[in-house]
Design an enzyme around this catalytic site. Structure first.
Site, PDB file in Angstrom:
ATOM      1  N   GLU A   1      -0.158   0.550  52.742  1.00 30.92           N
ATOM      2  CA  GLU A   1      -0.458  -0.247  51.543  1.00 30.92           C
ATOM      3  C   GLU A   1      -0.545  -1.684  52.001  1.00 30.92           C
ATOM      4  OE1 GLU A   1      -1.125   1.087  48.794  1.00 30.92           O
ATOM      5  OE2 GLU A   1       0.005   2.942  48.630  1.00 30.92           O
TER       6      GLU A   1
ATOM      7  N   LYS B   1      13.256   0.740  56.803  1.00 32.34           N
ATOM      8  CA  LYS B   1      13.550  -0.628  57.238  1.00 32.34           C
ATOM      9  C   LYS B   1      13.147  -1.612  56.156  1.00 32.34           C
ATOM     10  CE  LYS B   1      11.341  -3.868  59.479  1.00 32.34           C
ATOM     11  NZ  LYS B   1      11.855  -5.109  58.864  1.00 32.34           N
TER      12      LYS B   1
ATOM     13  N   GLY C   1       2.653  -3.837  53.611  1.00 32.14           N
ATOM     14  CA  GLY C   1       2.705  -5.187  54.167  1.00 32.14           C
ATOM     15  C   GLY C   1       1.303  -5.717  54.380  1.00 32.14           C
ATOM     16  N   SER C   2       1.160  -6.619  55.339  1.00 31.32           N
ATOM     17  CA  SER C   2      -0.130  -7.283  55.515  1.00 31.32           C
ATOM     18  C   SER C   2      -1.128  -6.373  56.222  1.00 31.32           C
ATOM     19  CB  SER C   2       0.055  -8.555  56.336  1.00 31.32           C
ATOM     20  OG  SER C   2       0.332  -8.206  57.685  1.00 31.32           O
ATOM     21  N   THR C   3      -2.412  -6.659  56.013  1.00 26.32           N
ATOM     22  CA  THR C   3      -3.462  -5.886  56.669  1.00 26.32           C
ATOM     23  C   THR C   3      -3.378  -6.040  58.185  1.00 26.32           C
ATOM     24  OG1 THR C   3      -4.936  -5.900  54.762  1.00 26.32           O
ATOM     25  CG2 THR C   3      -5.972  -5.648  56.910  1.00 26.32           C
TER      26      THR C   3
ATOM     27  N   GLY D   1      -0.688  -3.805  59.378  1.00 27.01           N
ATOM     28  CA  GLY D   1      -1.161  -2.439  59.140  1.00 27.01           C
ATOM     29  C   GLY D   1      -2.099  -1.972  60.236  1.00 27.01           C
TER      30      GLY D   1
ATOM     31  N   GLU E   1      -5.873 -13.554  51.782  1.00 27.51           N
ATOM     32  CA  GLU E   1      -4.716 -13.358  50.922  1.00 27.51           C
ATOM     33  C   GLU E   1      -3.703 -14.483  51.163  1.00 27.51           C
ATOM     34  OE1 GLU E   1      -2.141  -9.940  51.729  1.00 27.51           O
ATOM     35  OE2 GLU E   1      -2.113  -9.572  49.577  1.00 27.51           O
TER      36      GLU E   1
ATOM     37  N   CYS F   1       0.702  -7.928  46.277  1.00 30.29           N
ATOM     38  CA  CYS F   1      -0.499  -7.565  47.034  1.00 30.29           C
ATOM     39  C   CYS F   1      -1.686  -7.312  46.111  1.00 30.29           C
ATOM     40  CB  CYS F   1      -0.231  -6.350  47.914  1.00 30.29           C
ATOM     41  SG  CYS F   1       0.582  -5.021  47.023  1.00 30.29           S
TER      42      CYS F   1
END
Lengths: 290, 491
Positions: free
Chosen positions: B268, B194, B246-248, B251, B399, B302
């Site tokens: 990641e 995706k 993507g973002s934490t 995640g 971030e 990132c």
């Protein structure tokens, strides 16, 4: 333990927990009783609390950088020394296993395998890095290499059935790789874990590198999985519900989750991938100017 | 806006003439379906969404919005392909298919570069010189692993996992697709990918390449959509592995959603890398390094060096030179070959960056931005630095994912390491010094997965990438990146 012949009264051992190189009782003052098949009391054990676990994490975190910096050679020697100390106390561990309903033969086998397993991982401390690291041939003018570094503090819900071998098979690879750890001893057979703490202590494993708690798994699992200053959690057995709880709580700080269920601890647990499970790969770049 | 104390002498009057890359050689369809089982198909519910050019807000194409039913169809196709073709194929033959993908991408690299810059806003110089060549190289590297896996895992046998669900971000759209697809295929898995909703086009062009390369239907499936589509993929019971970049925060949601399943995962996630400049560094090179670390790809990286830790004795000099250098950065048309900083990827991201600029100022930091002109239409952010920040400031801890640098100073190297490690992240880090022993001391002390010494933001297919702590789990790239797509057993 009996005083049939009326010579002298045996001195019973107090089983305590092991935090930061010391043997305190649980701060909570609670205990649980271990009984033999006949219902005789074998020992009263510390029913460790959340606070005990948190203290153990503080001790493990404090000890981690120093242990990671210890040379691979030194870590190997300390693990080897642990095996030596266990060999010297072989009879005590066999007796404890028998006391906890093991047959003499199975007990002897478990202790022998435990000693050998320590030697096995002692030998890996200065070799796994060579097996798993890499120099990477990048398509630019840089020197680039990847090495393994310990992930940090590891919490462990070790097997209930294999109370000594299972404990050692989880602790040894983690500390061989420079991690520090907190293990929750087998709930039904907790004696060997406490005695093993004494072996670690006698073998000059620095305080805080291994911390061992006794208590109820149902009570402590969530803290082992959720603590924000723990980098990885290992859980052994416990079924689907435990797996789900541990994995969900571990996500709070993106812990590494290592499931070791249905392992055959007498055969399956000798390979360096058990060390690698609690390692991070660090890649470093530097220009080489051509 | 503060003026730099001195300027690089360009003698004024020098203007760059526009040098736009032409777009006449590319083809983008008006509408894209979902790439399932080797062909483009219409989404079940018939819903589409626009993908726009963030540099002028014009619509580029309409893209299918995949529903749960579409995701299910894609997963089934991938399972079928795994069972009947890809999973059974001789590894060397698998490898040859992957080599084909690499070669076709190289042949069509110019087209890919232009579309990447159109859809995502990144400067053509970067998509042309970094994203697309690296994506092709990634396929080329992993193609060769397909028949050599027994050498990657000494003492173990490596088997494929099955179907991999892969969710990628918008900052390096094609490159991230390559990072995900190449190792998965090499190890014998099939894929449902995706792409991010703001940058779906190069993944859909990759679908064309995959068809052109003749891969069996269903080996790679590409489903476009937003968060809902991703969630359907994560939750699908037919998936054996999830790979997410993507973002934490997302995640964490994914890690929780996978709890209690047997799905393997790699994550990641975010970063807040410290770039540490010592007084004995080559200062001019370090300043270039700082610019590359934070302004590369508009800071949508990132592993960006979004924190600068500069030794106190050279802080004034470094900051002055940095401000001076920032003045020379050209912000504008991503398709112009002179552009240094392109468009912010989306309105949503621009708003997020702007909110952090407000937060930074409100927390008492001093903000400086370059004085460049910005185009009237599109989403833009001037290169920005914050000075006078403390460790607990949100612009230091969180971030931002934009061209915004937080600058702190240090006296002793222990202080630098302590500050560098003092965030929940651990993705990357940088160090600049001419002293070899210092490089090794600091690189060993940083709790992060990728460390650049006297360089920054370098990537390579052979080089493992991934984070410590809350920056993720697992590695992508290199030999270590294979691990994410195999199960290991006794030999």
């Amino acid at each position: 333990m009996s005083a049939k012949k009326n010579r002298r009264i045996a001195v019973a051992k107090t089983y305590k927990i092991y935090i930061g190189g010391k043997f305190p009782r649980t701060e909570s003052g609670r205990y649980f009783t271990l009984e033999d098949k006949q219902g005789n009391v074998i020992a009263n054990l510390c029913r460790s609390s959340r606070k005990d676990f948190r203290n153990a994490v503080v001790a493990a975190r404090k000890a981690q950088p120093g242990w990671a910096k210890a040379s691979a050679y030194l870590r190997g020697q300390i693990l080897y020394r642990t095996a030596e100390m266990l060999e010297g106390r072989r009879e005590q561990f066999v007796a404890e296993l028998v006391l906890q309903a093991s047959t003499q033969r199975a007990a002897e086998q478990e202790v022998d395998l435990s000693i050998d397993r320590l030697i096995y991982f002692a030998g890996w401390t200065d070799k796994y890095q060579q097996v798993f690291s890499a120099v990477n041939p990048v398509n630019s003018s840089h020197f680039n290499f990847s090495v393994l570094e310990p992930t940090g503090v590891v919490s462990m819900l070790v097997p209930d059935s294999s109370s000594l071998l299972g404990l050692i098979s989880n602790v040894a690879p983690a500390i061989a790789g420079g991690n520090t750890c907190i293990a929750l001893a087998s709930e039904s057979k907790p004696l060997c874990a406490v005695s093993f703490a004494e072996v670690l202590h006698a073998a000059d494993v620095p305080g805080g590198v291994v911390n061992i708690l006794t208590g109820f798994r149902s009570e402590l699992t969530e803290f082992f999985a959720s603590h924000m200053d723990v980098n990885a959690v290992i859980y052994c057995d416990g079924g689907k519900a435990v797996a789900k709880t541990v994995q969900e709580l571990a996500a709070n700080n993106i812990k590494r989750v290592i499931a070791r269920s249905r392992m055959d601890w007498s055969g399956d647990a000798e390979n360096p991938y058990l060390i690698r499970d609690t390692q991070e790969v660090k890649t470093t770049w530097h220009p080489i100017g051509n | 806006m503060a003026t730099p104390e001195y300027k690089l002498a360009f003698d004024g009057g020098w203007e760059y003439d526009p040098a736009p890359e032409s777009t006449d050689h590319i083809s983008v369809r008006k509408r894209y379906g979902l790439f399932i089982n080797g062909e483009f198909v219409a989404p079940e519910k018939g819903r589409y969404f626009d993908t726009i050019n963030p540099a002028n807000e014009e619509k580029l194409s309409r893209v299918a919005d995949a529903s749960e039913a579409d995701v299910d169809k894609a997963v089934r196709a991938a399972r079928e392909a795994y069972r009947t073709t890809w999973g059974r194929m001789k590894p060397a033959e698998r490898g040859k298919y992957i080599y084909r993908i690499a070669r076709i991408m190289q042949e069509r690299s110019r087209e890919f570069s232009v579309i990447e810059s159109l859809d995502g806003g990144k400067p053509i110089r970067e998509s042309r010189d970094v994203d697309i060549p690296l994506a092709a190289a990634h396929f080329f590297y992993y193609a060769g692993w397909a028949d050599k896996l027994e050498y990657a895992f000494p003492g173990r046998s490596a088997k494929p996992l099955g179907v991999a669900g892969q969710i990628i971000p918008w900052n390096f759209p094609l490159l991230m697709a390559a990072w995900k697809i190449a190792p998965a295929l090499a190890c014998g898995n099939t894929v449902v990918l995706k792409p991010a909703e703001t940058t779906p086009l190069t993944a859909l062009k990759l679908a064309e390449v995959i068809a052109e390369a003749g891969l069996p239907p269903g080996v790679v499936n590409i489903v476009t959509g937003a968060g809902k589509t991703g969630a359907a993929l994560v939750q699908h019971p037919g998936i054996d592995k999830i790979a997410f970049t993507g973002s934490t925060n997302v995640g964490r949601i994914i890690q929780k959603a996978l709890a209690g399943t047997n799905k393997k995962y790699t994550l990641e996630l975010g970063g807040k890398a410290a770039n540490i400049i010592f007084a004995d560094a080559a200062i001019d090179q370090a300043v270039e390094g700082i610019v590359n670390a934070i302004f590369f790809n508009q800071g949508h990286v990132c592993c960006a060096g979004s924190r600068l830790l500069v030794q106190e004795s050279v802080a004034d000099e470094v900051i002055a030179k940095l401000k001076d250098r920032m003045e020379t950065l050209i912000v504008g048309d991503p398709l112009d070959k002179n552009t240094d900083i392109g468009a912010i990827n989306s309105m949503m991201q621009l708003e997020k960056i702007q909110s952090y600029l407000k937060i930074g100022k409100a927390e008492g930091a001093e903000m400086h931005q370059s004085s460049c002109r910005l185009p009237k239409r599109g989403y833009w952010c001037r290169p920005t630095i914050f000075t006078g920040v403390s460790q607990s400031n949100r612009v230091v801890q969180e971030e931002i994912f934009g061209p915004v640098l937080a600058i702190q100073t240090f006296r002793h190297h222990d202080e630098a390491v302590m500050k560098a490690n003092n965030t929940p992240y651990g993705l990357s880090g940088g160090i600049w010094t001419d002293k070899g022993a210092k490089i090794f001391k600091i690189t060993q002390s940083l709790r992060a997965g990728v460390i650049w010494a006297n360089t920054f933001n370098k990537f390579d297919p052979t080089s493992p990438f991934g984070g410590y702590k809350e920056s993720g789990v697992g590695r992508e790239g290199g030999l270590h990146g294979l691990d994410a797509y195999v199960k290991l057993g006794a030999q």
